[in-house]
Write a protein that holds these residues in place. Structure first.
Motif, short mmCIF file in Angstrom:
data_model
loop_
_atom_site.label_atom_id
_atom_site.label_comp_id
_atom_site.label_asym_id
_atom_site.label_seq_id
_atom_site.Cartn_x
_atom_site.Cartn_y
_atom_site.Cartn_z
N ARG A 294 11.35 -6.61 13.48
CA ARG A 294 12.79 -6.87 13.65
C ARG A 294 13.14 -8.29 13.19
NH1 ARG A 294 15.30 -5.95 19.26
NH2 ARG A 294 17.09 -6.66 18.08
N LYS A 296 11.78 -9.97 10.94
CA LYS A 296 11.68 -10.08 9.48
C LYS A 296 12.78 -9.30 8.75
CE LYS A 296 7.29 -9.14 8.36
NZ LYS A 296 5.88 -8.73 8.57
N ASP A 297 13.45 -8.42 9.49
CA ASP A 297 14.46 -7.55 8.87
C ASP A 297 15.78 -8.31 8.69
OD1 ASP A 297 16.29 -5.66 8.19
OD2 ASP A 297 15.87 -4.29 9.86
N LYS A 298 16.17 -8.51 7.44
CA LYS A 298 17.40 -9.29 7.15
C LYS A 298 18.67 -8.61 7.66
CE LYS A 298 15.61 -12.79 5.33
NZ LYS A 298 15.38 -13.75 6.39
N ASP A 299 18.60 -7.29 7.91
CA ASP A 299 19.78 -6.58 8.41
C ASP A 299 19.86 -6.62 9.94
OD1 ASP A 299 20.52 -5.90 5.84
OD2 ASP A 299 19.22 -4.11 5.86
N ASP A 300 18.85 -7.21 10.56
CA ASP A 300 18.83 -7.29 12.03
C ASP A 300 19.02 -8.76 12.42
OD1 ASP A 300 18.15 -7.40 14.73
OD2 ASP A 300 16.67 -5.78 14.55
N PRO A 301 20.03 -9.09 13.24
CA PRO A 301 20.27 -10.50 13.58
C PRO A 301 19.17 -11.10 14.48
CG PRO A 301 21.74 -9.07 14.83
CD PRO A 301 20.99 -8.18 13.88
N ARG A 303 16.08 -12.89 15.94
CA ARG A 303 15.11 -13.90 15.51
C ARG A 303 14.08 -14.09 16.61
NH1 ARG A 303 17.48 -19.02 12.13
NH2 ARG A 303 17.95 -17.81 10.29
N TYR A 356 5.30 -13.69 6.32
CA TYR A 356 6.72 -14.05 6.48
C TYR A 356 6.84 -15.40 7.18
CZ TYR A 356 11.55 -13.96 8.25
OH TYR A 356 12.86 -14.29 8.55
N ARG A 360 7.49 -19.35 5.43
CA ARG A 360 8.68 -20.10 5.86
C ARG A 360 8.34 -21.24 6.82
NH1 ARG A 360 9.72 -15.17 4.67
NH2 ARG A 360 11.67 -14.53 3.66
#
Ligand code: CMC
Length: 432
Positions: A294, A296-301, A303, A356, A360
């Motif tokens: 979750r 890592k998923d850019k569509d899921d806010p 963090r 990921y 970063r």
């Protein structure tokens, strides 16, 4: 003060060339002085989030994000966390040097004699709903202090600045403890000046009038270390907020209230509450991969709370001390197999081997392990950020005082890259 530039950088833009002075700080990268850029080149710089902008000179705290280093007045945070104590750290941050024994003997009672709140302030607490978040209460009460201490609000008088500073450092534990007591419906407990700073805070949080309460020295030491680790952190969002509010000449108590408001957000101080809530939500080690996906998923806010930092790109040295402290405290308190600590350690291990997070440079920050200690001590998650605010108060004040005494200080007033409509004429409502 940085006065002489060692060289000049040259900026070519359209048909113009502007020379920019370059300063070398005592530590850290060189700094280009762009103050005259607009006057000379009719151009602004654009830096949302201030990722490349130094907003002030400061001699208080230094961070090397690549090395994972944090220094208060030149002293490494791990040495201070191990050997010093919070009030000594306060002295260091405020006055620039470690105190002598005599200076410390004078400083400690100077703070502790201000621990009581004006009795009338109790009514502010009573005006809040019982289910108010303690951050809402301390933000409101801190702001309200500006109406109680009129003899220490002239910011142009160094003596009044000093009195206001000491008052805030002394009273913030009382405010935070009373916000907690109010939320659980227990009577307010008055400060005890025979106790050290951390023990007094624990006493005001956990004592009740009906029974004797003895502060556990292990818990008090852990609390004191948490205060030290959070005491200052250079020009972060809340500190910059305090400086910006103070730059207009605002009341010092109100400036710190502005810092508290900024700290509350989950991307800043609110992350400690969010991190423990997240660890509890994960619950068991087998659910970690689901949450990593979750994050890592850019569509899921979502963090990973307690992970990542704007400046630290190697590790957060505060997190290292905090992790050791969590192990030590839980062990000494006889708390074995703490499931939240197990989830935290495993989450850290898995995240740090995942490309990921590695690419970063996302590492656990100070908030990742602090909640586990605070939870073990007996604080609800809603008190985590108020405790951060309590500890950061001295940093905000040291930075505010430094700013007020800086002759180059100006009101903070950023410019913008305007993306709105160009000039247009007003249209009467019947013609729209
Ligand atoms: N979980 C998942 N992805 C993350 C996280 C995270 N916690 N933090 C950053 N990223 C990703 C982000 O999505 C971005 O990815 P991409 O390059 O693919 O778009 C990349 O890493 C860089 O992130 P950013 O948002 O540009 O970095 P930032 O410097 O603006 O944000 C931060 C720093 C602390 C706000 C952010 O890391 C974060 O939201 N962390 C969680 C909240 C937190 O723990 N805050 C406490 C900070 S330490 C205490 C304090 O001083 O307040």
């Amino acid at each position: 003060m940085v006065s002489d530039s060692k060289s000049a950088a040259s900026l070519k833009f359209n048909d113009m060339e502007v020379d920019l002075p370059v300063y070398s700080p005592n530590l850290g990268p060189d700094v280009l002085d762009i103050r005259k850029l607009y006057a000379q080149g009719d151009v602004f710089t654009y830096d949302p989030g201030f990722t490349s902008t130094a907003s002030c000179e400061s001699a208080i705290t230094f961070i090397d994000g690549d090395k994972g280093e944090l220094l208060y007045r030149g002293y490494p945070i791990d040495q201070l966390a191990e050997k010093s104590h919070f009030l000594e750290v306060c002295y260091l941050l405020l006055y620039g040097e470690l105190p002598t024994a005599a200076q410390l003997d004078e400083f400690i009672p100077r703070v502790t004699r201000h621990t009581m709140l004006h009795e009338q302030i109790q009514y502010f607490f009573r005006g809040f709903r019982r289910d108010a978040h303690p951050m809402a209460i301390i933000c409101g009460v801190q702001g309200a202090m500006s109406s109680f201490y009129h003899d220490s609000t002239d910011i142009n008088d160094p003596w009044q600045r000093e009195v206001a500073s000491i008052r805030m450092i002394a009273k913030m534990p009382t405010i935070a403890a009373w916000a907690f007591k109010y939320s659980i419906g227990q009577p307010f407990i008055y400060p005890r000046n025979d106790l050290d700073y951390a023990s007094n805070f624990l006493h005001m949080c956990f004592a009740v009038p009906a029974e004797e309460y003895i502060v556990d020295p292990i818990v008090s030491r852990a609390m004191d270390r948490i205060f030290t680790l959070h005491a200052d952190h250079e020009q972060n969002a809340s500190t910059s907020t305090v400086r910006l509010a103070g730059s207009s000449g605002a009341n010092p108590f109100a400036c710190i209230a502005a810092g508290i408001a900024c700290l509350w957000g989950p991307a800043h101080g609110g992350a400690n509450e969010a991190a423990l809530n997240m660890l509890r939500e994960i619950g068991t080690v087998d659910r970690i991969p689901e949450f990593i996906e979750r994050a890592k998923d850019k569509d899921d806010p979502f963090r990973l709370m307690g992970f990542g930092h704007r400046v630290y790109k190697n590790f957060d040295p505060r997190a290292k001390v905090m992790k050791e402290s969590a192990d030590e405290v839980l062990d000494l308190m006889g708390i074995e197999n703490n499931p939240t600590l197990q989830v935290a350690k495993e989450l850290e291990r898995i995240a740090l081997s995942d490309p990921y997070f590695v690419e970063r440079k996302l590492y656990p920050n100070v908030d990742f392990y602090s909640g586990i200690i605070l939870d073990a001590i007996g604080f609800p998650t809603s008190m985590f950020t108020p405790i951060f605010a309590l500890a950061r108060t001295v940093g905000w004040i040291a930075q505010w005082k430094e700013m007020i005494a800086d002759p180059t200080q100006k009101i903070g007033r950023p410019r913008q890259l305007y993306t709105g409509e160009k000039n247009r004429d007003y249209v009467d409502v019947e013609n729209r």
